[in-house]
Design a protein around this motif. Structure first.
Motif, PDB file in Angstrom:
ATOM      1  N   UNK A 285       6.558  18.183   0.703  1.00 42.23           N
ATOM      2  CA  UNK A 285       5.581  17.508   0.423  1.00 42.23           C
ATOM      3  C   UNK A 285       5.107  16.742   1.684  1.00 42.23           C
ATOM      4  N   UNK A 286       5.883  16.563   2.754  1.00 43.03           N
ATOM      5  CA  UNK A 286       5.247  16.065   4.117  1.00 43.03           C
ATOM      6  C   UNK A 286       4.493  16.916   4.779  1.00 43.03           C
ATOM      7  N   UNK A 287       4.880  18.111   4.487  1.00 39.29           N
ATOM      8  CA  UNK A 287       4.040  19.356   5.259  1.00 39.29           C
ATOM      9  C   UNK A 287       2.557  19.107   4.631  1.00 39.29           C
ATOM     10  N   UNK A 288       2.577  19.152   3.306  1.00 43.87           N
ATOM     11  CA  UNK A 288       1.365  19.175   2.980  1.00 43.87           C
ATOM     12  C   UNK A 288       0.454  17.680   3.016  1.00 43.87           C
ATOM     13  N   UNK A 289       1.298  16.710   3.271  1.00 36.82           N
ATOM     14  CA  UNK A 289       0.631  15.552   3.560  1.00 36.82           C
ATOM     15  C   UNK A 289      -0.033  15.678   4.942  1.00 36.82           C
ATOM     16  N   UNK A 290       0.569  16.630   5.919  1.00 36.82           N
ATOM     17  CA  UNK A 290       0.058  16.442   7.348  1.00 36.82           C
ATOM     18  C   UNK A 290      -1.044  17.580   7.247  1.00 36.82           C
TER      19      UNK A 290
ATOM     20  N   UNK B 218       0.816  -1.364   0.072  1.00 37.33           N
ATOM     21  CA  UNK B 218      -0.165  -0.096  -0.004  1.00 37.33           C
ATOM     22  C   UNK B 218       0.841   1.316  -0.216  1.00 37.33           C
ATOM     23  N   UNK B 219       2.109   1.170   0.219  1.00 42.29           N
ATOM     24  CA  UNK B 219       2.787   2.404   0.263  1.00 42.29           C
ATOM     25  C   UNK B 219       2.973   3.215  -1.136  1.00 42.29           C
ATOM     26  N   UNK B 220       3.371   4.149  -0.784  1.00 42.16           N
ATOM     27  CA  UNK B 220       3.514   5.090  -2.295  1.00 42.16           C
ATOM     28  C   UNK B 220       4.618   6.036  -2.028  1.00 42.16           C
ATOM     29  N   UNK B 221       5.410   6.492  -3.499  1.00 43.61           N
ATOM     30  CA  UNK B 221       6.554   7.491  -3.216  1.00 43.61           C
ATOM     31  C   UNK B 221       6.098   8.574  -4.163  1.00 43.61           C
ATOM     32  N   UNK B 222       6.538   9.710  -3.592  1.00 44.62           N
ATOM     33  CA  UNK B 222       6.533  10.919  -4.231  1.00 44.62           C
ATOM     34  C   UNK B 222       7.962  11.599  -4.333  1.00 44.62           C
ATOM     35  N   UNK B 223       8.497  11.848  -5.705  1.00 40.56           N
ATOM     36  CA  UNK B 223       9.915  12.288  -5.905  1.00 40.56           C
ATOM     37  C   UNK B 223      10.003  13.873  -6.025  1.00 40.56           C
ATOM     38  N   UNK B 224      10.717  14.365  -5.707  1.00 36.81           N
ATOM     39  CA  UNK B 224      11.234  15.795  -5.781  1.00 36.81           C
ATOM     40  C   UNK B 224      12.558  15.796  -5.927  1.00 36.81           C
TER      41      UNK B 224
ATOM     42  N   UNK C  75      -2.807  12.158  -0.971  1.00 38.03           N
ATOM     43  CA  UNK C  75      -2.621  12.889  -2.084  1.00 38.03           C
ATOM     44  C   UNK C  75      -3.431  12.562  -3.050  1.00 38.03           C
ATOM     45  N   UNK C  76      -4.281  13.226  -3.805  1.00 38.34           N
ATOM     46  CA  UNK C  76      -4.860  13.147  -4.995  1.00 38.34           C
ATOM     47  C   UNK C  76      -4.644  13.926  -6.057  1.00 38.34           C
ATOM     48  N   UNK C  77      -4.947  13.746  -7.293  1.00 37.80           N
ATOM     49  CA  UNK C  77      -4.552  14.503  -8.498  1.00 37.80           C
ATOM     50  C   UNK C  77      -4.689  16.227  -8.162  1.00 37.80           C
ATOM     51  N   UNK C  78      -3.421  16.708  -8.454  1.00 37.67           N
ATOM     52  CA  UNK C  78      -3.751  18.343  -8.209  1.00 37.67           C
ATOM     53  C   UNK C  78      -3.288  18.834  -6.968  1.00 37.67           C
ATOM     54  N   UNK C  79      -3.020  18.017  -5.955  1.00 37.11           N
ATOM     55  CA  UNK C  79      -2.538  18.304  -4.868  1.00 37.11           C
ATOM     56  C   UNK C  79      -1.153  18.644  -4.525  1.00 37.11           C
TER      57      UNK C  79
ATOM     58  N   UNK D  50       9.321  11.440  -0.652  1.00 34.58           N
ATOM     59  CA  UNK D  50       8.401  11.301   0.391  1.00 34.58           C
ATOM     60  C   UNK D  50       8.092   9.926   0.198  1.00 34.58           C
ATOM     61  N   UNK D  51       8.074   8.873   1.222  1.00 35.96           N
ATOM     62  CA  UNK D  51       7.560   7.557   0.978  1.00 35.96           C
ATOM     63  C   UNK D  51       6.327   7.365   2.125  1.00 35.96           C
ATOM     64  N   UNK D  52       5.258   6.966   1.693  1.00 35.14           N
ATOM     65  CA  UNK D  52       4.207   7.086   2.826  1.00 35.14           C
ATOM     66  C   UNK D  52       3.839   5.451   2.993  1.00 35.14           C
ATOM     67  N   UNK D  53       3.262   5.225   4.186  1.00 34.41           N
ATOM     68  CA  UNK D  53       2.881   4.002   4.886  1.00 34.41           C
ATOM     69  C   UNK D  53       1.493   4.036   5.021  1.00 34.41           C
TER      70      UNK D  53
END
Length: 415
Positions: free
Chosen positions: A114-119, A99-105, A271-275, A261-264
Motif C-alpha cells: 500500500x505504501x508503494x502505491x501511495x508513493x 487529517x490522518x487516515x488508515x488503510x488496513x491489510x 488514495x481515492x475509490x478504486x485505487x 498504512x497510516x498517513x499524515x
C-alpha cells in the motif's frame, strides 16, 4: 493417525521455502512455549516481534472469543465499530492529527505494498524514483521485494518492479540521491533483518528535512519497530519528526494477522475509490483483537516496560563477560547481540537445547524480540540460559581451534 514423525509430515506437506522446522510447538503461556514432548522454552523471539503480550494472554483470548461470537467479517463495503475504533486509536498514537487516515491489510508486506502505491500516486509519471536503503527488508511479495535492499533475495525473481533504487544508509548518500524525480523515501528506523542495525545519528531528522525540500514523501516502515517495541509507540517518535506515512503489522495484532498504512497530512488524500483494496483487510475480528492488544499495551504501560527491560538486558548481557559478545545494538526490546565469531546459528541451536528461543538475524548477530510483558523473572532466566548457550558454543570453538601439535596447551577464543 500416521506412523510418520512431524518432521516427515512437514517435509512432505509444507512448502520448502522456510527450510526445516526447528520444533513442534503445541502450547504457549506467557513468555514460554511448550513442544510436543512437553518441554518448556523461554521465548525471546515472540514470533519475530509479533506476540506483544506473550502467549495466550487473557486479553487476547477474550478479544478473539468475544468478537468471533459477534461478527467476524463483512467486507469493506461496510464499516464495523472495531475497525473505526482501531483507526482512531492508531491516528492518536501516531499523532497524525484529524487529517490522518488508515488503510488496513493483513500483513506487513501488504502494508508496504500500500505504501508503494501511495508513493506512485504521489509521484505519477513526473517522479518515477523511489529510494530505499541497502540492507533494508520490506517484504517478499514482488512489489515489496523490489523495495528490499537485499540482492540475494531478489536473484531468483528478476526482473524487479522498476523505479526502486537502493542507496547507502548515510545522510550523504540520501542528499546526493534526492531530486525532484523522487516520489518517496522508504526506510526502517532499525533494520531488523539486517542484524538490528540502527540508522546513523540524525538520519531521520535529515531525511525529513531533505524530503520536504525535494517534495518527496518520507515513509517509515515500523512493521518490526512499532507498537511499543523500541520504548516508544513508534520508533520515528524518538527522532521527533512527523513522516508522511508509516506502515505497521507484527506486534499490533499480538499474534493475529493484521497490517496497516497510516498517513499524515497531504498524503492522506492520495488514495481515492478504486485505487487499492483488500478483501480481509480491516475485518471486525482482526481489528477488535488489535484494538484490545494496543489497549493492554497502553493500560499496562508496556511501552515504558520495553524501554526499561531493554536497558536491563543490555547491562545483563554485557555483565556475562562472554568473549563471544562484541556489542549490543537496537532499542527497547528489539536488540541485536553482535558476536565476535560468525557462529549465530550455532548459538541459536545451543540456546534451543538449553530451552531458549532466539534468532540468528545473520551469521554474527543474535536477534532478541521478547514479549513486551517480560519482567525480572524472565530477564534473569534469559541471562542464565543465554550464558549457558554462549558457553556451549565457546567450548566448541576452543576444541576446534586447539592446535593438534600442542594438545596440552589450552586454546583461547580469539578477541
Amino acid at each position: 493417525m500416521t506412523d510418520t514423525t512431524w518432521q516427515e509430515d512437514a517435509g512432505r506437506d509444507l512448502v520448502r521455502s522456510f527450510g526445516d522446522r526447528m520444533a513442534l510447538f503445541v502450547r504457549g503461556e506467557g513468555s514460554h512455549l511448550f513442544d510436543d514432548a512437553g518441554r518448556r522454552y523461554l521465548d525471546f523471539l515472540a514470533g519475530i516481534a509479533v506476540d506483544s503480550l506473550g502467549h495466550a494472554h487473557p486479553v487476547f483470548v477474550d478479544a478473539v472469543s468475544r468478537q468471533a461470537a459477534t461478527l467476524a467479517h463483512v467486507s469493506n463495503y461496510f464499516a464495523t465499530p472495531p475497525q473505526l475504533a482501531l483507526a482512531a486509536r492508531l491516528k492518536r498514537l501516531a499523532g497524525t492529527g484529524p487529517e490522518g487516515r488508515v488503510y488496513f491489510g493483513n500483513s506487513g508486506a501488504e502494508a508496504n505494498e500500500a505504501a508503494f502505491k501511495l508513493a506512485r500516486l504521489h509521484g505519477g509519471s513526473a517522479r518515477p524514483r523511489i529510494l530505499t536503503l541497502k540492507g533494508g527488508f520490506h517484504g517478499r511479495t514482488m512489489g515489496t521485494l523490489a523495495l528490499t535492499g537485499k540482492p540475494a533475495l531478489q536473484a531468483d525473481f528478476l526482473p524487479m518492479t522498476p523505479g526502486v533504487e537502493h542507496i547507502d544508509a548515510t545522510i550523504e548518500a540520501l542528499e546526493a540521491a534526492l531530486d525532484d524525480r523522487v516520489a518517496a523515501v522508504l526506510v526502517e528506523p532499525i533494520q531488523g533483518e539486517a542484524g538490528v542495525v540502527e540508522l546513523p545519528e540524525g538520519y531521520l531528522t535529515a531525511a525529513r528535512r531533505l524530503t520536504e525540500a525535494s517534495g518527496s514523501l518520507l515513509i517509515i516502515d515500523e512493521i518490526q519497530t512499532g507498537a511499543g517495541r523500541t520504548g516508544e509507540w513508534f520508533a520515528f517518535q524518538r527522532a521527533g519528526i512527523v513522516p508522511d506515512a508509516i506502515t505497521l503489522a507484527k506486534g499490533m495484532g499480538g499474534g493475529f494477522p493484521i497490517g496497516a498504512l497510516v498517513t499524515f497530512g497531504h498524503a492522506s488524500d492520495l488514495f481515492f475509490p478504486g485505487t487499492h483494496g483488500s478483501t480481509f483487510g480491516g475485518n471486525a475480528l482482526a481489528t477488535a483483537v488489535a484494538g484490545a492488544v494496543l489497549d493492554e499495551i497502553e493500560r499496562a504501560d508496556l511501552v515504558q516496560n520495553a524501554a526499561a527491560r531493554g536497558e536491563q538486558l543490555r547491562a545483563g548481557i554485557t555483565g556475562l563477560g562472554s568473549p563471544l559478545v562484541g556489542g549490543i545494538r537496537g532499542a527497547g526490546l528489539l536488540l541485536g547481540v553482535a558476536l565476535t565469531h560468525p557462529v549465530a546459528k550455532a548459538v541459536v541451536a545451543a540456546a534451543q537445547e538449553h530451552g531458549l528461543i532466539v534468532n540468528a538475524a545473520n551469521d554474527d548477530t543474535i536477534r532478541l524480540a521478547p514479549p513486551l510483558t517480560i519482567g525480572d523473572a524472565e530477564v534473569n532466566e534469559f541471562l542464565a540460559l543465554f550464558d549457558a548457550s554462549l558457553a556451549t558454543v565457546r567450548d566448541a570453538l576452543i576444541l576446534d581451534e586447539t592446535p593438534d601439535a600442542t594438545p596440552d596447551t589450552p586454546a583461547e577464543v580469539p578477541a
